[in-house]
Design a protein around this motif. Structure first.
Motif, PDB file in Angstrom:
ATOM      1  N   UNK A  26       0.810  -1.236   0.219  1.00  0.00           N
ATOM      2  CA  UNK A  26       0.104   0.094   0.073  1.00  0.00           C
ATOM      3  C   UNK A  26       0.789   1.296   0.078  1.00  0.00           C
ATOM      4  N   UNK A  27       1.916   1.165   0.348  1.00  0.00           N
ATOM      5  CA  UNK A  27       3.156   2.283   0.156  1.00  0.00           C
ATOM      6  C   UNK A  27       3.783   2.426  -1.025  1.00  0.00           C
ATOM      7  N   UNK A  28       4.277   1.348  -1.566  1.00  0.00           N
ATOM      8  CA  UNK A  28       5.159   1.492  -3.120  1.00  0.00           C
ATOM      9  C   UNK A  28       4.097   1.217  -4.000  1.00  0.00           C
ATOM     10  N   UNK A  29       3.083   0.561  -3.782  1.00  0.00           N
ATOM     11  CA  UNK A  29       2.233   0.129  -5.020  1.00  0.00           C
ATOM     12  C   UNK A  29       0.752   0.730  -4.644  1.00  0.00           C
ATOM     13  N   UNK A  30       0.773   1.840  -4.047  1.00  0.00           N
ATOM     14  CA  UNK A  30      -0.590   2.320  -4.129  1.00  0.00           C
ATOM     15  C   UNK A  30      -1.586   2.498  -5.387  1.00  0.00           C
ATOM     16  N   UNK A  31      -0.878   2.987  -6.434  1.00  0.00           N
ATOM     17  CA  UNK A  31      -1.607   3.128  -7.671  1.00  0.00           C
ATOM     18  C   UNK A  31      -2.102   1.896  -8.271  1.00  0.00           C
ATOM     19  N   UNK A  32      -1.482   0.814  -7.844  1.00  0.00           N
ATOM     20  CA  UNK A  32      -2.008  -0.638  -8.413  1.00  0.00           C
ATOM     21  C   UNK A  32      -3.290  -0.988  -7.453  1.00  0.00           C
ATOM     22  N   UNK A  33      -3.297  -0.575  -6.341  1.00  0.00           N
ATOM     23  CA  UNK A  33      -4.405  -0.941  -5.246  1.00  0.00           C
ATOM     24  C   UNK A  33      -5.569   0.061  -5.798  1.00  0.00           C
ATOM     25  N   UNK A  34      -5.181   1.175  -6.086  1.00  0.00           N
ATOM     26  CA  UNK A  34      -6.382   2.206  -6.457  1.00  0.00           C
ATOM     27  C   UNK A  34      -7.053   1.513  -7.934  1.00  0.00           C
ATOM     28  N   UNK A  35      -6.048   1.127  -8.728  1.00  0.00           N
ATOM     29  CA  UNK A  35      -6.834   0.533 -10.162  1.00  0.00           C
ATOM     30  C   UNK A  35      -7.715  -0.577  -9.678  1.00  0.00           C
ATOM     31  N   UNK A  36      -7.146  -1.319  -8.562  1.00  0.00           N
ATOM     32  CA  UNK A  36      -7.842  -2.688  -8.438  1.00  0.00           C
ATOM     33  C   UNK A  36      -9.400  -2.323  -7.778  1.00  0.00           C
ATOM     34  N   UNK A  37      -9.430  -1.133  -6.837  1.00  0.00           N
ATOM     35  CA  UNK A  37     -10.652  -0.867  -6.445  1.00  0.00           C
ATOM     36  C   UNK A  37     -11.821  -0.429  -7.289  1.00  0.00           C
ATOM     37  N   UNK A  38     -11.158   0.512  -8.534  1.00  0.00           N
ATOM     38  CA  UNK A  38     -12.026   0.923  -9.489  1.00  0.00           C
ATOM     39  C   UNK A  38     -12.415  -0.292 -10.275  1.00  0.00           C
ATOM     40  N   UNK A  39     -11.570  -1.286 -10.456  1.00  0.00           N
ATOM     41  CA  UNK A  39     -12.022  -2.534 -11.412  1.00  0.00           C
ATOM     42  C   UNK A  39     -13.093  -3.052 -10.543  1.00  0.00           C
ATOM     43  N   UNK A  40     -13.160  -3.287  -9.262  1.00  0.00           N
ATOM     44  CA  UNK A  40     -13.893  -4.004  -8.366  1.00  0.00           C
ATOM     45  C   UNK A  40     -15.207  -3.374  -8.478  1.00  0.00           C
ATOM     46  N   UNK A  41     -15.155  -2.008  -8.276  1.00  0.00           N
ATOM     47  CA  UNK A  41     -16.386  -1.153  -8.605  1.00  0.00           C
ATOM     48  C   UNK A  41     -17.012  -1.294  -9.540  1.00  0.00           C
ATOM     49  N   UNK A  42     -16.489  -1.573 -10.813  1.00  0.00           N
ATOM     50  CA  UNK A  42     -17.158  -1.560 -12.130  1.00  0.00           C
ATOM     51  C   UNK A  42     -17.452  -3.285 -12.368  1.00  0.00           C
ATOM     52  N   UNK A  43     -17.148  -4.146 -11.259  1.00  0.00           N
ATOM     53  CA  UNK A  43     -17.752  -5.512 -11.188  1.00  0.00           C
ATOM     54  C   UNK A  43     -18.610  -5.821 -10.511  1.00  0.00           C
ATOM     55  N   UNK A  44     -20.057  -5.395 -10.505  1.00  0.00           N
ATOM     56  CA  UNK A  44     -20.986  -5.524  -9.503  1.00  0.00           C
ATOM     57  C   UNK A  44     -21.447  -6.996  -9.377  1.00  0.00           C
ATOM     58  N   UNK A  45     -21.190  -7.929 -10.438  1.00  0.00           N
ATOM     59  CA  UNK A  45     -21.756  -9.080 -10.573  1.00  0.00           C
ATOM     60  C   UNK A  45     -21.040 -10.308  -9.945  1.00  0.00           C
ATOM     61  N   UNK A  46     -20.329 -10.102  -9.193  1.00  0.00           N
ATOM     62  CA  UNK A  46     -19.508 -11.115  -8.440  1.00  0.00           C
ATOM     63  C   UNK A  46     -20.469 -11.887  -7.470  1.00  0.00           C
ATOM     64  N   UNK A  47     -20.599 -13.300  -7.804  1.00  0.00           N
ATOM     65  CA  UNK A  47     -21.283 -13.966  -7.048  1.00  0.00           C
ATOM     66  C   UNK A  47     -22.805 -14.255  -7.575  1.00  0.00           C
ATOM     67  N   UNK A  48     -23.109 -13.405  -8.521  1.00  0.00           N
ATOM     68  CA  UNK A  48     -24.470 -13.583  -9.077  1.00  0.00           C
ATOM     69  C   UNK A  48     -24.493 -14.202 -10.266  1.00  0.00           C
ATOM     70  N   UNK A  49     -25.269 -15.300 -10.452  1.00  0.00           N
ATOM     71  CA  UNK A  49     -25.269 -16.000 -11.730  1.00  0.00           C
ATOM     72  C   UNK A  49     -26.287 -15.759 -12.605  1.00  0.00           C
ATOM     73  N   UNK A  50     -25.970 -15.304 -13.851  1.00  0.00           N
ATOM     74  CA  UNK A  50     -26.895 -15.106 -14.830  1.00  0.00           C
ATOM     75  C   UNK A  50     -27.768 -16.131 -15.334  1.00  0.00           C
ATOM     76  N   UNK A  51     -29.094 -16.129 -15.377  1.00  0.00           N
ATOM     77  CA  UNK A  51     -30.123 -17.216 -15.737  1.00  0.00           C
ATOM     78  C   UNK A  51     -30.630 -17.652 -14.477  1.00  0.00           C
ATOM     79  N   UNK A  52     -30.074 -17.348 -13.314  1.00  0.00           N
ATOM     80  CA  UNK A  52     -30.905 -17.723 -12.033  1.00  0.00           C
ATOM     81  C   UNK A  52     -30.908 -16.215 -11.171  1.00  0.00           C
ATOM     82  N   UNK A  53     -32.119 -15.706 -10.889  1.00  0.00           N
ATOM     83  CA  UNK A  53     -32.251 -14.516 -10.397  1.00  0.00           C
ATOM     84  C   UNK A  53     -33.556 -14.552  -9.685  1.00  0.00           C
TER      85      UNK A  53
END
Length: 361
Positions: A26-53
């Motif tokens: 988090x000190x040396x690679x803070x930029x990578x961590x911020x990119x990861x957070x943005x990626x997770x924010x735009x992936x809301x379907x984790x754990x959700x199965x399409x076709x079963x709702x």
């Protein structure tokens, strides 16, 4: 995500195991961590199965969508759970009562249905494929059998009669999008998944859905009707063994029945998830049945870490344990509390307690 000092580890969990990332400082690679957070924010379907709702927001009922050739998808309403499993280990099987959303357009008939949602090993054949082979082999056996040879159960010689004792599969479908190898392939873990050096090659899992006609547990029966249905399940297993098909999971929950239009109960040997063809061992011998009913020889081989060959005597022994368990543990279709043979469920005592019952009563 798991913090450790000023580092973060990202873990992915699924039915094939766990994948853990390298540490993110988090000190040396803070930029990578911020990119990861943005990626997770735009992936809301984790754990959700399409076709079963959910059928409706806040409703406990689920809506399952199955594909049909040259027709609109079939939609099923999943309501009461018959069996559930909350965990990642194994097949994680869920079973729900089901009904077509639109009965006027369904191709599934008008009988009560159940839907099984599971994550089987891809190296195993689907239940529908195994049952199809049962019918093919029964037909071939009937054509090539010696007319003068007496079969122990003559009515089982008719392939159509065999079907009475097998689950009626109405529809099945794999969901390739939820193949557990997809994420591993993207990460370069076990690429191709067929390499001999790949440790997870025998654990490739995929989402699989099967729709059956509804069956009732044999534990709901009593007296002579129970014994007749139990014998029908036993005869079915014997005939399958002669055809080179091992069920490998004889248990109280896999002996079932249905009633015909005359309200006569017919036994059904259910659940072919662990079945093998031509007496060949399955891809994984860690589990070959349900603990209280596994043959004692097999349990001892596990304890001693030795090998064993699955023989008919093992299955016959399982039927005996199931018969004792049901007659002692159920009354008028309800489970007795406390269980008379509760220690059969304990991995360390199951074999000894059952042998003690036989030797000392």
């Amino acid at each position: 995500m798991f913090p450790s000092g000023h580092c973060i580890y990202v873990s992915w969990y699924d039915h094939e195991g766990t994948i853990q990332s390298n540490s993110i400082d988090l000190v040396e690679d803070l930029s990578y961590f911020l990119v990861l957070l943005v990626a997770l924010q735009h992936t809301p379907s984790f754990g959700v199965i399409e076709g079963i709702a959910s059928k409706n927001e806040g409703s406990p009922k689920l809506l399952l969508q199955l594909e049909r050739k040259e027709q609109p998808p079939e939609q099923l309403i999943l309501s009461e759970p018959i069996r559930d499993y909350y965990g990642l280990q194994g097949c994680a099987t869920f079973v729900y009562k089901a009904a077509p959303q639109d009965p006027s357009t369904t191709s599934l008939g008008n009988k009560d249905l159940v839907t099984k949602i599971t994550w089987p090993d891809m190296s195993r054949q689907p239940e529908a494929s195994i049952i199809s082979q049962v019918v093919e082999r029964a037909e071939h056996r009937k054509k090539t059998s010696n007319p003068g040879m007496q079969h122990p159960y003559p009515n089982m010689e008719d392939p159509n009669a065999v079907l009475k004792y097998l689950p009626s599969i109405r529809r099945w479908q794999d969901f390739p999008k939820y193949n557990m190898q997809n994420v591993r392939r993207e990460l370069g873990i076990c690429p191709g998944s067929e390499s001999e050096s790949c440790k997870c090659r025998n654990q490739r899992r995929i989402l699989h859905v099967t729709v059956f006609n509804y069956l009732e547990p044999i534990t709901a029966l009593e007296g002579l009707e129970f014994l007749r249905v139990f014998l029908e399940c036993f005869k079915c297993h014997f005939y399958l063994w002669q055809l080179g098909i091992q069920h490998r999971d004889i248990s109280d929950s896999n002996l079932m029945f249905y009633r015909d239009d005359s309200s006569v109960a017919h036994g059904v040997l259910n659940d072919f998830d662990l079945a093998t063809i031509d007496r060949s061992p399955g891809p994984c011998l860690k589990r070959t049945g349900t603990l209280p009913f596994i043959a004692t020889d097999i349990l001892r081989s596990w304890t001693e870490k030795g090998s064993y060959t699955h023989i008919y005597l093992h299955a016959l022994e399982s039927f005996v344990w199931v018969l004792i368990w049901i007659t002692a543990s159920y009354h008028e279709g309800k489970c007795i509390e406390p269980l008379p043979y509760a220690l059969w469920l304990h991995p360390l005592h199951s074999s000894d307690k059952r042998l003690s019952l036989v030797l000392h009563g």
